[in-house]
Design a protein around this motif. Sequence first.
Motif, mmCIF file in Angstrom:
data_model
loop_
_atom_site.group_PDB
_atom_site.id
_atom_site.type_symbol
_atom_site.label_atom_id
_atom_site.label_comp_id
_atom_site.label_asym_id
_atom_site.label_seq_id
_atom_site.Cartn_x
_atom_site.Cartn_y
_atom_site.Cartn_z
ATOM 1 N N LEU A 93 0.946 -1.297 0.055
ATOM 2 C CA LEU A 93 -0.309 0.057 -0.015
ATOM 3 C C LEU A 93 0.838 1.375 0.022
ATOM 4 C CD1 LEU A 93 -2.941 -0.729 2.355
ATOM 5 C CD2 LEU A 93 -3.146 -0.600 -0.001
ATOM 6 N N ASP A 138 2.093 2.229 -3.165
ATOM 7 C CA ASP A 138 0.994 2.396 -4.227
ATOM 8 C C ASP A 138 0.626 1.246 -5.187
ATOM 9 O OD1 ASP A 138 -0.816 3.961 -5.217
ATOM 10 O OD2 ASP A 138 0.335 4.843 -6.719
ATOM 11 N N ALA A 187 -1.679 -1.172 -4.725
ATOM 12 C CA ALA A 187 -2.913 -1.778 -3.946
ATOM 13 C C ALA A 187 -3.486 -3.214 -4.718
ATOM 14 C CB ALA A 187 -4.232 -0.811 -4.307
ATOM 15 N N HIS A 244 -10.387 -2.472 3.239
ATOM 16 C CA HIS A 244 -9.950 -1.104 2.821
ATOM 17 C C HIS A 244 -9.300 -1.253 1.473
ATOM 18 C CE1 HIS A 244 -7.261 2.407 2.471
ATOM 19 N NE2 HIS A 244 -6.308 1.845 2.402
ATOM 20 N N GLN A 284 -10.023 0.328 -2.210
ATOM 21 C CA GLN A 284 -8.945 1.129 -2.991
ATOM 22 C C GLN A 284 -8.807 0.447 -4.393
ATOM 23 O OE1 GLN A 284 -5.150 1.202 -0.830
ATOM 24 N NE2 GLN A 284 -5.423 3.360 -1.003
ATOM 25 N N ALA A 326 -9.267 6.871 0.960
ATOM 26 C CA ALA A 326 -10.192 5.919 1.433
ATOM 27 C C ALA A 326 -9.836 5.183 2.949
ATOM 28 C CB ALA A 326 -10.111 4.722 0.478
ATOM 29 N N PRO A 337 -7.012 5.600 -4.169
ATOM 30 C CA PRO A 337 -7.637 5.684 -2.961
ATOM 31 C C PRO A 337 -9.012 6.385 -3.291
ATOM 32 C CG PRO A 337 -5.683 6.062 -2.379
ATOM 33 C CD PRO A 337 -5.426 6.172 -3.853
#
Length: 474
Positions: free
Chosen positions: A197, A200, A202, A227, A231, A338, A399
């Motif tokens: 995460l 970046d 996801a 979560h 995303q 998010a 996000p």
Amino acid sequence: MEEQQEQQAQQELKALMEELDALVDDGNHSRALELVGSVLQSVGTSELRPQLLARRAGIRLDLDDGEGALEDGREAIARGLATAEVFGVCGWASFHLDKLEKARQYFDRGLKLDGGDSSLLMGRALVLADLDELDLAVADLSRALEEDPDDYHLRGIRGEIFLRMGALKQAKKDLNAAFEADPDDVDVAMNLARYRLLADEADEALAVLADVDGDDLGLEGLLLRSHVRLQTSDVSGARSDAIRASNLFPDEAFAFVQLATVELARGNQTLASKAAERAVLLDPSLSDAYAARATARQLDGDVDGAKEDLERARRAPPELPLFLMGPAATATPPLGAAFDPSNFAEQFGSFFGAGPEGFDPSEAFGKGFEGFGQGPLPGMNPLGMLDQIFDSSGNIRGPLKPIFEMALKNAPKIMETLPPELLGDFDKGELKELDLSDLSPEDMEERMREVYQMLKSGPPESGPPEPGDEGDDE
């Protein structure tokens, strides 16, 4: 004669220890405790007593009886059995009792006797990590890995500490190796997902968590996966995890904050409001709960209620992001839109006129709003808003995609609140007939990207009209 008695005693002790080991291996710790207890009553103060006490200390430690383990270990040491193993038992017992300095002292004494014992090194590393002496913790784990390079549990722990330190390159290497060796290690999977995460990535984070059983993940893991799914625009999967978390942990406010966040992404203000109400009831001090409820109220047209909740939300920083990111929370600011339910209210609704009266978006966005209060629409800076939505490549930040889709679903309601000067000749009465079902998020994203690029490039330079422009209605 005495020598024969000593040999017999040692043989009996060896047989007893083997029997105890067999019972422990079979998981019959209670029977092992009964057996060693009865023998201790018969040996009195003989030389066998400290060895039996040390063995019972280890059994009690296995049963999470830290107080009992520490008591037996200390008596064994006082009776002359000052070995690295006994110091280790006392160190682990003290650690579990949160007596960190005392645990450190026991591990130090044990390592003076056996500097290569990986259990002692790992124990002291965990103590040092809890004392925020992270460099020393890494040194101990590295030393333990030199002794046992195939211990991927140690590597997973070191990766977690690297994550806390912000040493992301080293964290990636350790966590990847630990995950490949044991993909069922939930702690390693969660920390690797957190790293991805931060990087970046996801989709890669979701791949790590996708197949983990929800019961093994627990509250923290279920909400983290929810979560991550949010995303990656898997709103249905995010909702499934959030509902499961709220069912398994009905007294945890965080579960209902996440559920409210997901329902907001789905555009369901009613369910979002119910979940947020539950979160507020469970923990009236949790700012995240008020932020989520503020958004639901805002989208429902309850301006006064939204304003009141936002004021409550601002009294303390959001806690859910820190809960989800764990050791990665201090590595680098991980608070994407998010993560924080307040972003729904503060970073979107206010720009479309649905936010509480008097709300200043410059507080939420900082330097993206130097021109706040200027231009045709007081209090709105379209370029500043779009700077928060698009990255440097002109793509919507990951996000923000679920929130973008939420805004699209609520576009008619949002447009009803816009002032006449922005709507131009558009008839508000026609909004009820507005159908956006044929306009996909991808189409809307492309249109917004065109507007963003136009605003970034600035107004065209003035000059004589090009041939053929005269009288062009376009």
